[in-house]
Design a protein around this motif. Structure first.
Motif, PDB file in Angstrom:
ATOM      1  N   LEU A 251      66.469 -69.073  24.346  1.00  0.00           N
ATOM      2  CA  LEU A 251      66.231 -69.309  22.917  1.00  0.00           C
ATOM      3  C   LEU A 251      64.748 -69.270  22.559  1.00  0.00           C
ATOM      4  O   LEU A 251      64.403 -69.018  21.403  1.00  0.00           O
ATOM      5  CB  LEU A 251      66.811 -70.671  22.512  1.00  0.00           C
ATOM      6  CG  LEU A 251      68.337 -70.796  22.589  1.00  0.00           C
ATOM      7  CD1 LEU A 251      68.766 -72.235  22.373  1.00  0.00           C
ATOM      8  CD2 LEU A 251      68.996 -69.896  21.562  1.00  0.00           C
ATOM      9  N   ASP A 261      59.471 -77.563  20.183  1.00  0.00           N
ATOM     10  CA  ASP A 261      59.408 -77.055  18.811  1.00  0.00           C
ATOM     11  C   ASP A 261      58.152 -77.582  18.130  1.00  0.00           C
ATOM     12  O   ASP A 261      57.317 -78.245  18.763  1.00  0.00           O
ATOM     13  CB  ASP A 261      60.673 -77.446  18.026  1.00  0.00           C
ATOM     14  CG  ASP A 261      60.908 -78.954  18.031  1.00  0.00           C
ATOM     15  OD1 ASP A 261      59.948 -79.713  18.281  1.00  0.00           O
ATOM     16  OD2 ASP A 261      62.054 -79.380  17.786  1.00  0.00           O
ATOM     17  N   ASP A 300      67.235 -79.096  17.716  1.00  0.00           N
ATOM     18  CA  ASP A 300      68.130 -78.281  16.889  1.00  0.00           C
ATOM     19  C   ASP A 300      68.011 -76.826  17.354  1.00  0.00           C
ATOM     20  O   ASP A 300      66.952 -76.209  17.236  1.00  0.00           O
ATOM     21  CB  ASP A 300      67.720 -78.424  15.421  1.00  0.00           C
ATOM     22  CG  ASP A 300      68.624 -77.643  14.483  1.00  0.00           C
ATOM     23  OD1 ASP A 300      69.511 -76.912  14.964  1.00  0.00           O
ATOM     24  OD2 ASP A 300      68.446 -77.772  13.254  1.00  0.00           O
ATOM     25  N   VAL A 301      69.089 -76.293  17.897  1.00  0.00           N
ATOM     26  CA  VAL A 301      69.070 -74.928  18.432  1.00  0.00           C
ATOM     27  C   VAL A 301      68.681 -73.926  17.357  1.00  0.00           C
ATOM     28  O   VAL A 301      67.933 -72.976  17.607  1.00  0.00           O
ATOM     29  CB  VAL A 301      70.434 -74.569  19.041  1.00  0.00           C
ATOM     30  CG1 VAL A 301      70.476 -73.096  19.426  1.00  0.00           C
ATOM     31  CG2 VAL A 301      70.712 -75.426  20.267  1.00  0.00           C
ATOM     32  N   THR A 302      69.162 -74.129  16.137  1.00  0.00           N
ATOM     33  CA  THR A 302      68.832 -73.185  15.067  1.00  0.00           C
ATOM     34  C   THR A 302      67.341 -73.190  14.769  1.00  0.00           C
ATOM     35  O   THR A 302      66.786 -72.182  14.332  1.00  0.00           O
ATOM     36  CB  THR A 302      69.624 -73.519  13.793  1.00  0.00           C
ATOM     37  OG1 THR A 302      69.306 -74.854  13.362  1.00  0.00           O
ATOM     38  CG2 THR A 302      71.115 -73.436  14.045  1.00  0.00           C
ATOM     39  N   THR A 303      66.672 -74.330  15.019  1.00  0.00           N
ATOM     40  CA  THR A 303      65.225 -74.389  14.830  1.00  0.00           C
ATOM     41  C   THR A 303      64.516 -73.468  15.811  1.00  0.00           C
ATOM     42  O   THR A 303      63.589 -72.749  15.453  1.00  0.00           O
ATOM     43  CB  THR A 303      64.717 -75.831  15.015  1.00  0.00           C
ATOM     44  OG1 THR A 303      65.338 -76.676  14.052  1.00  0.00           O
ATOM     45  CG2 THR A 303      63.214 -75.899  14.837  1.00  0.00           C
ATOM     46  N   MET A 305      65.732 -70.812  17.145  1.00  0.00           N
ATOM     47  CA  MET A 305      65.996 -69.438  16.749  1.00  0.00           C
ATOM     48  C   MET A 305      65.131 -69.051  15.555  1.00  0.00           C
ATOM     49  O   MET A 305      64.611 -67.943  15.485  1.00  0.00           O
ATOM     50  CB  MET A 305      67.474 -69.274  16.423  1.00  0.00           C
ATOM     51  CG  MET A 305      68.375 -69.551  17.625  1.00  0.00           C
ATOM     52  SD  MET A 305      70.124 -69.559  17.217  1.00  0.00           S
ATOM     53  CE  MET A 305      70.407 -67.809  17.014  1.00  0.00           C
ATOM     54  N   ARG A 306      64.963 -69.969  14.596  1.00  0.00           N
ATOM     55  CA  ARG A 306      64.137 -69.676  13.411  1.00  0.00           C
ATOM     56  C   ARG A 306      62.678 -69.499  13.803  1.00  0.00           C
ATOM     57  O   ARG A 306      61.974 -68.674  13.241  1.00  0.00           O
ATOM     58  CB  ARG A 306      64.278 -70.792  12.384  1.00  0.00           C
ATOM     59  CG  ARG A 306      65.589 -70.800  11.630  1.00  0.00           C
ATOM     60  CD  ARG A 306      65.476 -71.614  10.356  1.00  0.00           C
ATOM     61  NE  ARG A 306      65.070 -72.978  10.639  1.00  0.00           N
ATOM     62  CZ  ARG A 306      65.929 -73.981  10.871  1.00  0.00           C
ATOM     63  NH1 ARG A 306      67.230 -73.743  10.893  1.00  0.00           N
ATOM     64  NH2 ARG A 306      65.498 -75.199  11.099  1.00  0.00           N
ATOM     65  N   GLU A 309      61.995 -66.114  14.814  1.00  0.00           N
ATOM     66  CA  GLU A 309      61.895 -65.227  13.656  1.00  0.00           C
ATOM     67  C   GLU A 309      60.575 -65.424  12.933  1.00  0.00           C
ATOM     68  O   GLU A 309      59.961 -64.484  12.462  1.00  0.00           O
ATOM     69  CB  GLU A 309      63.055 -65.501  12.701  1.00  0.00           C
ATOM     70  CG  GLU A 309      64.413 -65.136  13.282  1.00  0.00           C
ATOM     71  CD  GLU A 309      65.539 -65.529  12.349  1.00  0.00           C
ATOM     72  OE1 GLU A 309      65.235 -66.039  11.254  1.00  0.00           O
ATOM     73  OE2 GLU A 309      66.701 -65.333  12.701  1.00  0.00           O
ATOM     74  N   HIS A 400      65.971 -60.306   9.790  1.00  0.00           N
ATOM     75  CA  HIS A 400      67.373 -59.973   9.507  1.00  0.00           C
ATOM     76  C   HIS A 400      67.481 -59.017   8.319  1.00  0.00           C
ATOM     77  O   HIS A 400      68.326 -58.124   8.304  1.00  0.00           O
ATOM     78  CB  HIS A 400      68.172 -61.246   9.242  1.00  0.00           C
ATOM     79  CG  HIS A 400      68.332 -62.113  10.445  1.00  0.00           C
ATOM     80  ND1 HIS A 400      68.987 -61.695  11.580  1.00  0.00           N
ATOM     81  CD2 HIS A 400      67.892 -63.363  10.702  1.00  0.00           C
ATOM     82  CE1 HIS A 400      68.974 -62.667  12.478  1.00  0.00           C
ATOM     83  NE2 HIS A 400      68.309 -63.682  11.973  1.00  0.00           N
TER      84      HIS A 400
END
Length: 436
Positions: A251, A261, A300-303, A305-306, A309, A400
């Motif tokens: 990740l 993070d 937070d895994v989505t953090t 990933m963001r 990006e 994206h």
């Protein structure tokens, strides 16, 4: 992995030197232990052993020191202490070159859950992105004072060898040993063809050779230039930690070092009570409860990933800013080209972007995407107007969004004129809608 080149985060790749032919190693400055040792049933019957044990624990001595003192006072007790599995970690002053570090760790992260102030859970930061460097492990058979045999993988990682110390060579007379540079050498063990095969190994079957490993880490807020270590013999703990390392690395683009993070979230080491299966002497599968070291990554895994990006977005924004600053000059130079030269330039650019695959699995740069647009014979401003309406004005700085735009261009790869007709038609409809 013995010859692997390791990159410690923020530093260069290790290169061979006179004193650095091996892999980069992380120096340690103290041990946190996974459990405690207590007196054996036989030792508890000896008042002198009880007194030495209690005095040593109260003085913060290591269990090795306590065991040595008991053995010296009572030679009949060969192994006076045995490990005991507990839900906390042991932090003792004598396990640190600077004893004050033990107090700092307990003061900062210790808790009192009814049995005094103990270390149940604490944050850690790993200094390398190479997980075998921060969790080294091996099968090893130890003697009273040194390691007799140990496992080591071949350079390609496919064969596990059984290693031992080479005999100390002697001179021509055979009476004087040769002075060695860099310590004793390692060789493959001769009596098993140099292969590490636990099922066929005498020492392993006699429980003289066992899996051993350790975590190497820094603790936020505890000032030490050397890392701390936590030893473990648990296959379950190490296997679970490897899965966490690999997931986080996937990740974070290969990184496990540093904070996880932007909120400076660290890993945490704690213990979890689990049912652990093992085979008893009769060959039966038995499950027993054990406190197992658990590596936590409370993020937070989505953090994660963001953030990956965001790094791409920052690069795109930097390129856009550079284009703004250089745009006037480039436009002036382009306008001075004769029509034939401009046509040749667009033709070459078109061929380049027809052949060039998208970067990072369908997430092209803005320059690459607009090159494809020009190759289709579509005016860039016309396309931007269309794309802003279709995907929103932020599409060009969002990986994206650029990916979706690229996918649509790909669908019309063999019909550029049809795609231009589609763009003009949709913009005409949008204009008609505004007029109404």
């Amino acid at each position: 992995m013995a010859n692997a080149i390791v990159t410690v985060h923020g530093g260069p790749v290790a290169v061979p030197t006179l004193l650095g032919q091996g892999p980069t190693r992380i120096s340690t400055g103290g041990k946190i232990r996974a459990g405690i040792k207590v007196l054996t049933k036989k030792a508890t019957c000896e008042p002198k052993a009880m007194a030495i044990y209690e005095q040593g624990v109260a003085a913060g001595q290591s269990f090795e020191q306590i065991e040595r003192a008991i053995s010296e006072a009572l030679p009949s007790l060969k192994t006076p202490l045995v490990p005991r599995n507990v839900p906390w970690f042991t932090v003792r002053a004598q396990d640190f070159p600077n004893p004050d570090l033990a107090r700092q760790i307990l003061d900062s992260y210790g808790e009192d859950r009814g049995e005094g102030r103990r270390l149940y859970r604490f944050p850690v930061v790993f200094p390398s992105d190479h997980w075998p460097s921060v969790m080294p492990h091996e099968l090893a058979a130890w003697g009273a004072h040194e390691k007799h045999y140990w496992s080591q993988y071949s350079a390609d990682g496919r064969v596990r060898h059984c290693m031992c110390h080479a005999p100390v060579p002697t001179d021509d007379t055979g009476r004087r040993t040769i002075r060695l540079f860099g310590g004793r050498k390692s060789v493959e063990r001769a009596d098993n063809s140099g292969l590490c095969e636990p099922e066929r190994c005498r020492e392993y079957q006699l429980r003289q050779c066992n899996l051993t490993g350790r975590f190497l880490f820094f603790i936020p807020g505890i000032r030490s230039i050397s890392a701390f270590e936590l030893h473990t013999n648990s296959f379950y703990a190490m296997q679970a930690a490897i899965q966490k390392f690999e997931t986080v690395a996937f990740l974070r683009g290969g990184r496990i070092s540093g904070f996880l993070d932007r909120q400076r979230t660290p890993f945490f080491l704690t213990k979890t009570l689990r049912e652990v299966a093992h085979i008893d002497e009769q060959g039966r599968a038995v499950r027993v409860p054990q406190w197992i070291i658990d590596l936590e990554a409370p993020v937070d895994v989505t953090t994660l990933m963001r953030e990956s990006e965001d790094a791409e977005t920052a690069l795109v924004q930097a390129r856009l800013a550079s284009q703004v600053l250089q745009g006037a000059t480039e436009a002036a130079e382009s306008s001075e080209l004769p029509d034939e030269a401009q046509a040749t330039g667009f033709a070459n650019e078109a061929q380049t972007f027809r052949d060039d695959p998208p970067m990072r699995e369908g997430r092209p740069s803005l320059e690459q995407l607009m090159g494809r647009v020009r190759a289709y014979g579509i005016e860039p401003e016309l396309y931007r107007t269309y794309a802003d309406r279709r995907w929103g004005r932020g599409w060009k700085i969002n990986p994206h969004g650029r990916g979706r735009a690229w996918d649509e261009l790909e669908r019309y790869r063999h019909d550029p004129q049809g795609y231009l007709d589609k763009i003009e038609r949709e913009l005409q409809l949008a204009g008609a809608g505004r007029a109404e």
